[in-house]
Design an enzyme around this catalytic site. Structure first.
Site, PDB file in Angstrom:
ATOM      1  N   CYS A   2       8.458  30.924  27.712  1.00  0.00           N
ATOM      2  CA  CYS A   2       7.866  31.264  26.820  1.00  0.00           C
ATOM      3  C   CYS A   2       7.964  31.178  25.496  1.00  0.00           C
ATOM      4  O   CYS A   2       8.303  29.678  25.347  1.00  0.00           O
ATOM      5  CB  CYS A   2       8.911  33.222  26.131  1.00  0.00           C
ATOM      6  SG  CYS A   2       9.242  33.997  27.902  1.00  0.00           S
ATOM      7  N   LEU A  63       6.080  34.963  28.368  1.00  0.00           N
ATOM      8  CA  LEU A  63       5.710  34.747  30.180  1.00  0.00           C
ATOM      9  C   LEU A  63       6.567  35.505  30.743  1.00  0.00           C
ATOM     10  O   LEU A  63       7.399  35.183  31.449  1.00  0.00           O
ATOM     11  CB  LEU A  63       5.545  32.943  30.238  1.00  0.00           C
ATOM     12  CG  LEU A  63       5.212  33.274  32.092  1.00  0.00           C
ATOM     13  CD1 LEU A  63       3.473  33.282  32.053  1.00  0.00           C
ATOM     14  CD2 LEU A  63       5.402  31.292  32.143  1.00  0.00           C
ATOM     15  N   ASN A  87      14.240  31.910  24.806  1.00  0.00           N
ATOM     16  CA  ASN A  87      12.919  31.022  25.808  1.00  0.00           C
ATOM     17  C   ASN A  87      13.855  29.972  26.637  1.00  0.00           C
ATOM     18  O   ASN A  87      14.850  29.583  26.449  1.00  0.00           O
ATOM     19  CB  ASN A  87      12.630  29.459  24.433  1.00  0.00           C
ATOM     20  CG  ASN A  87      11.675  29.129  25.521  1.00  0.00           C
ATOM     21  OD1 ASN A  87      11.017  29.103  26.890  1.00  0.00           O
ATOM     22  ND2 ASN A  87      10.767  28.334  25.258  1.00  0.00           N
ATOM     23  N   GLY A  88      13.273  30.299  27.762  1.00  0.00           N
ATOM     24  CA  GLY A  88      14.078  29.702  28.496  1.00  0.00           C
ATOM     25  C   GLY A  88      14.463  30.326  30.001  1.00  0.00           C
ATOM     26  O   GLY A  88      13.920  31.713  30.232  1.00  0.00           O
ATOM     27  N   THR A 327       2.958   6.428  27.268  1.00  0.00           N
ATOM     28  CA  THR A 327       2.887   7.091  28.885  1.00  0.00           C
ATOM     29  C   THR A 327       3.129   8.267  29.127  1.00  0.00           C
ATOM     30  O   THR A 327       3.185   8.991  30.516  1.00  0.00           O
ATOM     31  CB  THR A 327       4.027   6.132  29.267  1.00  0.00           C
ATOM     32  OG1 THR A 327       4.264   6.132  31.146  1.00  0.00           O
ATOM     33  CG2 THR A 327       5.437   6.840  28.570  1.00  0.00           C
ATOM     34  N   ARG A 330      -0.468   9.543  29.398  1.00  0.00           N
ATOM     35  CA  ARG A 330      -1.486   9.462  30.156  1.00  0.00           C
ATOM     36  C   ARG A 330      -1.528   9.618  31.005  1.00  0.00           C
ATOM     37  O   ARG A 330      -2.086  10.304  31.635  1.00  0.00           O
ATOM     38  CB  ARG A 330      -1.267   7.503  30.300  1.00  0.00           C
ATOM     39  CG  ARG A 330      -1.026   6.242  29.674  1.00  0.00           C
ATOM     40  CD  ARG A 330      -0.664   5.448  29.419  1.00  0.00           C
ATOM     41  NE  ARG A 330      -1.499   3.710  29.122  1.00  0.00           N
ATOM     42  CZ  ARG A 330      -0.606   2.229  29.748  1.00  0.00           C
ATOM     43  NH1 ARG A 330       0.587   2.999  30.238  1.00  0.00           N
ATOM     44  NH2 ARG A 330      -2.180   1.779  29.089  1.00  0.00           N
TER      45      ARG A 330
END
Length: 558
Positions: A2, A63, A87-88, A327, A330
């Site tokens: 979340c 979520l 969160n987690g 990186t 990308r």
């Protein structure tokens, strides 16, 4: 997974109107608005809890993955004294719930993270010694007006803290919630907890393991390595929603998909895991991913993107990532397109192979390691910086589209096991030490050897490392470098050190991403939350982070 947001007054008193952007905004309105900048992380619900008299506001963007019906936050204790936003995922919450129930007579957790609140009642800040998972949380104790902040050992879950001009403490999952109100912003250190009143927080817990400071001497046992990874995958499968797996065709994601399939078929022999790949047409990863999908009989989908389609999102991806690292930018653009598609299928949780390269030494530049000690120390550095690169990318890109991404390779127990293996068993390029013909050893050899029995096709199991940004199609790196470079004039680049004295861009591509970042997240404080991912230049490696830039890279033509 979340998004969390909190404001804590420095003196435990109401926050002055000037901090609330004038008298037009209440504390609740300000908290709701600022947290709204990360509402993509929690598309299912928003919970707000405010104690205006104490200058406290806590917001949760949810979520729903575990405890779908009852797990909305913030969680508040029965007596109203403890408030939590987390969160987690706490992967050992069922075992912890059973222990709590045994002590109290009964206990039914509202979700996996609810055990944090209950463990605080029993252990205080020592609760961190009991939980295992990926997490970032803020807990407020009204009795003492103290705050507890904590983040998982690797930093899989993001968390930032900021301080406004009056010394009030701000906490958020994403930096964008803080930069326009807090002159001072920092990344919260992974594997750390801080406790106390605002302005007086002290570190009260730190993740500690011998491998962080010592070169390990433990020999690798392939059967133990295999069983530990299988256990890590098993505990990452618990959820109350549909899930799938990323399948790039590399050994890491392929192993996770294969192991997950075997575990799920213990319950349903006909189970087919949903797997997903992304790339340009004829990308090197596609052929390998198809082989794996056929081998494990997954329900596989390829997402083919056009270069211009991905390039359109450069500014969006810098905004979501909150980084200017070359990186990371990308490889995140193709992943963002993939995350959007996965979300459209109704899947809310996805498994991935992040973390294996850091703990096993899988990047091609590790072939240049001069000795065992330097090799291990570089592994430790990469693990410590995961939250600034791979974990940051995996979490923020997936959550930009409301999808939770889980990384079994970074299970704390598995990380500890692999990082305690002596470097001579993991370093690539040396002669095989586990039987077979005498030959130069591929990167991540022990991982491959541990799963050589009926997990993957041999051509995938023994396929050379292909970095994600290369594997989606070699033209991708060339194109994004060319387009980014075209936005920067020679005159602008010549003044790079003057405009960006901290972490000065060394290429026009890097300058372009940094320019976008500075517009979105102004100030040196925000810029200092970023660390660039580059190979070891003092090992003779080129600065470009692409795997193709390393001399050992072999072109995958198919």
């Amino acid at each position: 997974m979340c998004g969390i947001f909190s404001i804590f007054s420095r003196d435990g008193e109401p926050i002055p109107p000037q901090i609330l952007h004038g008298s037009k905004h209440s504390l609740r309105e300000l908290a709701y608005r600022q947290s709204g900048k990360q509402r993509h992380r929690g598309p299912d619900s928003t919970g707000v809890y405010v104690i205006a008299s104490e200058g406290v506001a806590m917001v949760h963007e949810r979520l729903r993955i575990v405890g779908v019906a009852e797990g909305d936050q913030p969680f508040v204790s029965e007596d109203g004294n403890l408030i939590l936003v987390a969160n987690g995922e706490i992967y050992n919450y069922l075992e912890l719930s059973a222990e709590i129930a045994k002590r109290r007579g009964s206990y039914n957790p509202k979700s996996d993270c609810h055990v944090i609140l209950e463990l605080y009642k029993d252990y205080g800040v020592d609760l961190l010694d009991h939980i295992s998972g990926m997490f970032a949380f803020a807990l407020y104790d009204r009795r003492t007006k103290e705050v507890l902040l904590a983040r998982d050992p690797v930093g899989i879950i993001p968390m930032y803290v900021g301080e406004d001009e009056s010394g009030n403490l701000w906490v958020a999952s994403e930096m964008k919630c803080l930069v326009d109100t807090c002159p001072k912003v920092e990344t919260f250190t992974p594997g750390e907890a801080r406790f106390g009143r605002v302005g007086q927080l002290q570190t009260c817990w730190q993740f500690q393991q011998p491998w962080l400071n010592e070169v390990p001497t433990q020999a690798c046992e392939l059967s133990l390595l295999r069983s530990n990874l299988e256990s890590a995958v098993r505990c990452h499968l618990h959820c109350d929603v549909h899930f799938g797996a990323l399948l790039s065709g590399g050994v890491d994601s392929s192993l996770i998909a294969s192991i997950a399939t075997k575990i799920m078929r213990e319950r349903d022999p006909n189970y087919r895991l949903k797997t997903f790949s992304v790339g340009l047409k004829d990308a090197p990863d596609f052929k390998a991913a198809r082989n794996v999908a056929k081998y494990i009989n997954s329900d596989h989908k390829e997402i083919i993107f056009e270069i211009d389609e991905a390039l359109d999102g450069i500014r969006d991806i810098v905004y979501h990532l909150e980084t200017y690292d070359v990186t990371t930018v990308r490889c995140s653009l193709p992943m963002l397109l993939l995350a959007r598609y996965i979300k459209s299928t109704g899947i809310k949780m996805i498994l991935s192979g992040e973390g294996a390269d850091e703990i096993f030494g899988g990047y091609l530049y590790f072939h240049k390691a001069p000795n065992y000690q330097d090799f291990h120390e570089e592994l430790v550095k990469r693990v410590r910086q995961l939250h600034l690169s791979d974990c940051l990318r995996a979490n923020k890109v997936a959550m930009a589209k409301g999808v939770e991404l889980r990384v079994p390779f970074l299970d704390t127990g598995f990380v500890n096991h692999v990082m305690q293996i002596r470097p001579e068993d993991k370093i690539p390029g040396t002669l095989n030490q586990f039987g077979g013909q005498q030959q130069k050893r591929l990167e991540k050899y022990v991982l491959r050897a541990a799963f050589a029995d009926d997990y993957l096709p041999d051509d995938v199991l023994w396929r050379q490392k292909e970095q994600f940004s290369d594997g989606v199609g070699y033209d991708w790196i060339d194109s994004i470098r060319r387009v980014a470079t075209s936005h920067v004039t020679d005159e602008e680049f010549a003044g790079a050190a003057l405009r960006f004295p901290f972490s000065t861009p060394s290429t026009k591509e890097a300058y372009y991403y940094r320019s976008i970042f500075s517009e979105l997240f102004p100030g040196e404080s925000a810029a200092r939350t970023v660390v660039r991912w580059v190979p070891r230049l003092d090992w003779g490696c080129p600065e470009d982070p692409s795997g193709r830039a390393q001399a050992v890279h072999q072109v995958n033509k198919d």
